[in-house]
Design a protein around this motif. Structure first.
Motif, PDB file in Angstrom:
ATOM      1  N   ARG A   8       0.826  -1.213   0.000  1.00 53.31           N
ATOM      2  CA  ARG A   8       0.000   0.000   0.000  1.00 53.31           C
ATOM      3  C   ARG A   8       0.855   1.256   0.000  1.00 53.31           C
ATOM      4  N   LEU A   9       0.256   2.312  -0.541  1.00 57.78           N
ATOM      5  CA  LEU A   9       0.937   3.609  -0.564  1.00 57.78           C
ATOM      6  C   LEU A   9       0.987   4.204   0.828  1.00 57.78           C
ATOM      7  N   THR A  10       2.113   4.801   1.138  1.00 62.26           N
ATOM      8  CA  THR A  10       2.202   5.588   2.361  1.00 62.26           C
ATOM      9  C   THR A  10       1.532   6.938   2.118  1.00 62.26           C
ATOM     10  N   THR A  11       1.418   7.756   3.140  1.00 63.85           N
ATOM     11  CA  THR A  11       0.841   9.101   2.975  1.00 63.85           C
ATOM     12  C   THR A  11       1.668   9.916   1.994  1.00 63.85           C
ATOM     13  N   ALA A  12       3.005   9.829   2.140  1.00 59.85           N
ATOM     14  CA  ALA A  12       3.876  10.558   1.208  1.00 59.85           C
ATOM     15  C   ALA A  12       3.805   9.945  -0.177  1.00 59.85           C
ATOM     16  N   GLY A  13       3.612   8.617  -0.252  1.00 62.99           N
ATOM     17  CA  GLY A  13       3.503   7.959  -1.553  1.00 62.99           C
ATOM     18  C   GLY A  13       2.259   8.397  -2.300  1.00 62.99           C
ATOM     19  N   SER A  14       1.130   8.561  -1.572  1.00 60.01           N
ATOM     20  CA  SER A  14      -0.097   9.034  -2.230  1.00 60.01           C
ATOM     21  C   SER A  14       0.102  10.429  -2.801  1.00 60.01           C
ATOM     22  N   SER A  15       0.805  11.282  -2.057  1.00 66.80           N
ATOM     23  CA  SER A  15       1.079  12.647  -2.537  1.00 66.80           C
ATOM     24  C   SER A  15       1.925  12.611  -3.801  1.00 66.80           C
ATOM     25  N   LEU A  16       2.951  11.713  -3.810  1.00 66.93           N
ATOM     26  CA  LEU A  16       3.814  11.623  -4.989  1.00 66.93           C
ATOM     27  C   LEU A  16       3.041  11.082  -6.183  1.00 66.93           C
ATOM     28  N   LEU A  17       2.164  10.087  -5.950  1.00 60.88           N
ATOM     29  CA  LEU A  17       1.421   9.510  -7.062  1.00 60.88           C
ATOM     30  C   LEU A  17       0.517  10.552  -7.723  1.00 60.88           C
ATOM     31  N   GLN A  18      -0.048  11.453  -6.924  1.00 62.22           N
ATOM     32  CA  GLN A  18      -0.853  12.527  -7.503  1.00 62.22           C
ATOM     33  C   GLN A  18      -0.011  13.392  -8.444  1.00 62.22           C
ATOM     34  N   GLY A  36      10.774  -5.071  11.851  1.00 63.95           N
ATOM     35  CA  GLY A  36       9.972  -4.424  12.882  1.00 63.95           C
ATOM     36  C   GLY A  36       8.559  -4.973  12.973  1.00 63.95           C
ATOM     37  N   ALA A  37       7.811  -4.424  13.919  1.00 61.16           N
ATOM     38  CA  ALA A  37       6.404  -4.787  14.116  1.00 61.16           C
ATOM     39  C   ALA A  37       5.552  -3.545  13.934  1.00 61.16           C
ATOM     40  N   TRP A  38       4.421  -3.701  13.241  1.00 60.24           N
ATOM     41  CA  TRP A  38       3.511  -2.587  12.998  1.00 60.24           C
ATOM     42  C   TRP A  38       2.362  -2.643  13.989  1.00 60.24           C
ATOM     43  N   THR A  39       1.800  -1.476  14.235  1.00 59.65           N
ATOM     44  CA  THR A  39       0.614  -1.417  15.080  1.00 59.65           C
ATOM     45  C   THR A  39      -0.577  -1.988  14.327  1.00 59.65           C
ATOM     46  N   ASP A  40      -1.647  -2.274  15.056  1.00 66.42           N
ATOM     47  CA  ASP A  40      -2.863  -2.786  14.409  1.00 66.42           C
ATOM     48  C   ASP A  40      -3.394  -1.787  13.388  1.00 66.42           C
ATOM     49  N   ALA A  41      -3.318  -0.491  13.713  1.00 68.93           N
ATOM     50  CA  ALA A  41      -3.817   0.536  12.796  1.00 68.93           C
ATOM     51  C   ALA A  41      -2.976   0.580  11.524  1.00 68.93           C
ATOM     52  N   GLN A  42      -1.661   0.430  11.645  1.00 72.85           N
ATOM     53  CA  GLN A  42      -0.787   0.451  10.471  1.00 72.85           C
ATOM     54  C   GLN A  42      -0.990  -0.787   9.617  1.00 72.85           C
ATOM     55  N   GLN A  43      -1.284  -1.933  10.268  1.00 72.33           N
ATOM     56  CA  GLN A  43      -1.527  -3.147   9.494  1.00 72.33           C
ATOM     57  C   GLN A  43      -2.840  -3.066   8.724  1.00 72.33           C
ATOM     58  N   ALA A  44      -3.830  -2.419   9.296  1.00 71.63           N
ATOM     59  CA  ALA A  44      -5.146  -2.363   8.662  1.00 71.63           C
ATOM     60  C   ALA A  44      -5.296  -1.182   7.720  1.00 71.63           C
TER      61      ALA A  44
END
Length: 728
Positions: A8-18, A36-44
């Motif tokens: 998935r796109l990161t927040t910065a990736g979405s900006s670049l894709l635009q 590393g380990a991601w939080t539940d929010a980052q995984q979802a």
């Protein structure tokens, strides 16, 4: 095989894709891997701005674009990973160049550790992992990445060419593994080491690692070793067996896939040396590992010496430290030839509320030391104020022929603090019965501090029991001692009546009344009712046990309730006409007749007073004997029982002599009586045959003056055995 299926796109990736949609060129610079380990929010939802634990950066070897899809390739290698830097690949990402922000994490994905692949550290063999990432360059589209993590020594281009070749065989065998020591290559018998299997793929591949161990003669001895396989790490933990001499073993491994396809060959063998230990490793048996509340001077105990060749135990060494490394032990016994399997830490070495580690080792007569024991730990108590552990001083351990009501005595109370002896816990259990369910206990007993008598009715004959106690002080936070060591004793084959009388607390018939002892308690609150009787011979009927109404006497009064008997009263249905002849008459081996009452009135102090007609049925006329009850009577037969006081009247026969007299106390043996209170007759005939008198009568004093005396009767006891110990 690790699967990253939600790139998935990161927040910065979405900006670049635009911006890419507006004509900016998308520049992908590298692939990054992390552990590393991601939080539940980052995984979802939206991935983080950077990997949680980036471990490796992989150069992009090629980008093939077809329409809106791009295939990004690269090769991950372990060549730069030092020892201990291997990791499970849980994160993957693509780095892109942002026009204004510089390099950003463009897209990323995460899998849990149990679904990840493991990239081991470099150990001489280069591992390459080909990476192929598919990217669809449309906003909101889902992209996937797949890590093909079969560990191979070929390059990515070699694999691609092989896969596209027309003669490529479909069942490519797994490459031969490589073994390496994570632990030591030389261990003692009973010791452990860890062996890693390089070439084993963790994750979802259905691959099995098989290990084989042979001795110098080529015999397969794999089963001699205790072996634990860790599939997540691709490692074996081996525990060496006992050996009679230093031994060398060859170890090799083979990989199986799906239970069928083997690796091309066995791995090269590695050599493990197991050293013979003439003195085996001991075990700390006390304190228990992790125990809390340890005092200032604990005793450390070990298992017995275990050695080859029947060696004797020459010495031991005990150490206590604040760290498990024992670099600076706070206690070190040194080579101790006296304390072989136990060692007591001296005062001043340990501090309260502290974690300590303990180990020990044994030395044999041949001079060889065992390995150190496994380390155990304990926490000391919050405070080192203690009450000394008491010891049972009576009965002696192993004592036999103990009566029904033994006195339990313990050592004197002592403490290193200022608290006084508050109370004591006493417990008696049937041997082997368990202290959780004792046959008798008296807890927090503030009366019987250092000795207590077991009540009647608790112990049974011919039985082994154990007794213990502990003390408690009266400090603000009461400190209690350890339980004393248990002392065992065995009861007699039969209990004596005298022991029951000695332990009887007079509160009820229970504990004294039986088939040879009748107890009449004056506890009937009805003014005209009957008294209560228990025990007595088997020929007694229920009606016999009811002492009939004694005329117009007053009702029950006092505590305990008692009948007031007036002087001058005669009743053929009174105590002496029912209880005494039924129990005592004919008992030639011994008998006892005891009345407890309070003297209410002696009219004149200069009086000979006998509250009992002693002339009935004896060949010796006992009425001629003067028993003084009041002070200043004169004569030679003084008695210590004053007027208006509690009084016990005793008559008992031990088979040889007849005893009679008074006491202000409940007496269990002759030495309990005050001089002048008890008298003895050695007449040859001591057994009454009839009852011709009565309980209380008018008695004559000096000058033949008829006087009166009354009393409050609490109980009457009649026994066909002598209740008083006449030998003590």
């Amino acid at each position: 095989m690790s699967q990253f299926n939600n790139m998935r796109l990161t927040t910065a990736g979405s900006s670049l894709l635009q911006q890419v949609h507006q004509g900016v060129e998308l520049q992908l610079t590298k692939i990054v891997l992390g552990a590393g380990a991601w939080t539940d929010a980052q995984q979802a939802g939206t991935p983080p701005a950077a990997l949680a634990d980036q471990r490796l950066s992989v150069s992009i070897s090629s980008i093939d674009q077809s329409g809106s899809t791009a295939v990004v390739r690269g090769t991950a290698t372990n060549s730069g990973l030092a020892a201990g830097e291997g990791f499970s690949i849980t994160e993957v990402g693509i780095i892109a160049q942002h026009p204004t922000a510089g390099e950003i994490l463009y897209m990323a994905d995460y899998v849990s550790a149990d679904q990840s692949s493991y990239l081991s550290e470099a150990t001489g063999v280069v591992i390459e992992i080909p990476l192929k990432i598919y990217i669809r360059c449309v906003t909101g589209s889902e992209v996937t990445i797949q890590i093909d993590d079969r560990f191979v020594s070929a390059s990515l281009d070699d694999i691609d060419k092989h896969n596209s070749a027309s003669n490529a065989h479909p069942g490519l065998r797994v490459q031969s593994p490589t073994l390496y020591f994570v632990g030591a290559g030389e261990i003692d018998e009973g010791g452990q080491t860890v062996i890693g299997v390089q070439g084993y793929m963790t994750g979802n591949w259905d691959i099995e690692a098989v290990i084989e161990i042979t001795n110098v003669d080529g015999d397969v001895v794999t089963d001699d070793f205790n072996m634990v396989w860790n599939a997540a790490l691709g490692r074996f933990t081996l525990t060496a067996p006992e050996v009679s001499a230093d031994a060398t073993y060859s170890i090799r491994a083979q990989l199986w896939e799906h239970g069928l396809i083997r690796s091309q060959s066995w791995s090269d063998a590695i050599t493990l040396t197991v050293g013979d230990t003439p003195i085996n490793q001991p075990t700390i048996t006390s304190p228990a590992d992790g125990v809390t509340g340890i005092g200032e001077t604990p005793t450390i105990t070990t298992s017995a010496l275990s050695a080859d060749g029947g060696q004797t135990h020459a010495a031991s060494q005990f150490q206590v430290a604040t760290t498990a490394s024992f670099t600076s032990p706070v206690v070190d016994s040194g080579e101790d030839a006296a304390n072989l399997t136990s060692y007591t830490v001296g005062p001043g070495a340990l501090f309260a509320d502290q974690l300590y580690y303990v180990r020990a080792r044994h030395k044999g007569a041949d001079g060889n030391w065992s390995p150190w024991s496994e380390v155990i730990s304990f926490f000391t108590a919050d405070s080192f104020i203690f009450v000394t552990q008491p010891s049972i001083t009576s009965p002696a351990t192993g004592a036999t022929d103990i009566g029904e009501t033994p006195e339990i005595a313990a050592s004197a109370y002592s403490t290193n603090g200022t608290g006084n002896h508050l109370n004591t816990d006493w417990q008696v259990q049937a041997a082997g019965g368990g202290w959780s369910n004792p046959v008798w206990e008296s807890l927090a007993d503030a009366v019987h501090l250092e000795s207590v008598t077991v009540p009647a009715g608790v112990l049974v004959v011919s039985t082994q029991y154990e007794v213990r106690c502990r003390y408690r002080d009266d400090s603000g936070t009461p400190v209690e001692s350890d339980w004393s060591e248990a002392v065992s004793f065995t009861t007699a084959t039969a209990f004596s009546v005298a022991s029951k009388w000695a332990a009887w607390d007079e509160s009820s018939e229970a504990g004294l009344a039986d088939n040879c002892v009748a107890v009449v308690k004056m506890v009937n609150p009805s003014a005209g009712g009957n008294e209560l009787a228990s025990g007595g011979p088997s020929f007694w009927t229920a009606s016999d046990r009811i002492i009939e109404q004694m005329g117009s006497v007053p009702g029950a009064t006092g505590d305990p309730l008692a009948r007031t008997v007036q002087s001058g009263y005669n009743s053929p249905q009174g105590f002496e006409s029912i209880v005494f002849p039924s129990i005592c008459v004919g008992a030639t081996a011994g008998w006892a007749y005891i009345i407890k009452y309070k003297i209410i009135n002696i009219v004149e102090t200069n009086l000979w007073a006998v509250p009992f007609d002693l002339s009935f049925g004896f060949t010796v006329t006992l009425s001629t004997l003067k028993l003084g009850l009041a002070a200043n009577q004169g004569g030679t037969t003084q008695n210590s029982v004053p007027n208006n006081s509690q009084c016990y009247l005793y008559m008992f026969y031990d088979g040889t002599n007849l005893y009679y007299g008074f006491s202000s106390n409940k007496c269990n043996k002759l030495s309990d009586f005050v001089a002048g209170d008890i008298f003895v007759s050695s007449s040859t005939t001591k057994v009454p045959t009839t009852v011709m008198g009565h309980l209380f009568s008018d008695v004559e004093g000096p000058g033949s003056n008829s006087q009166t005396m009354g009393g409050v009767v609490e109980y009457v006891v009649a026994a066909s055995e002598c209740l008083i110990d006449t030998s003590a």
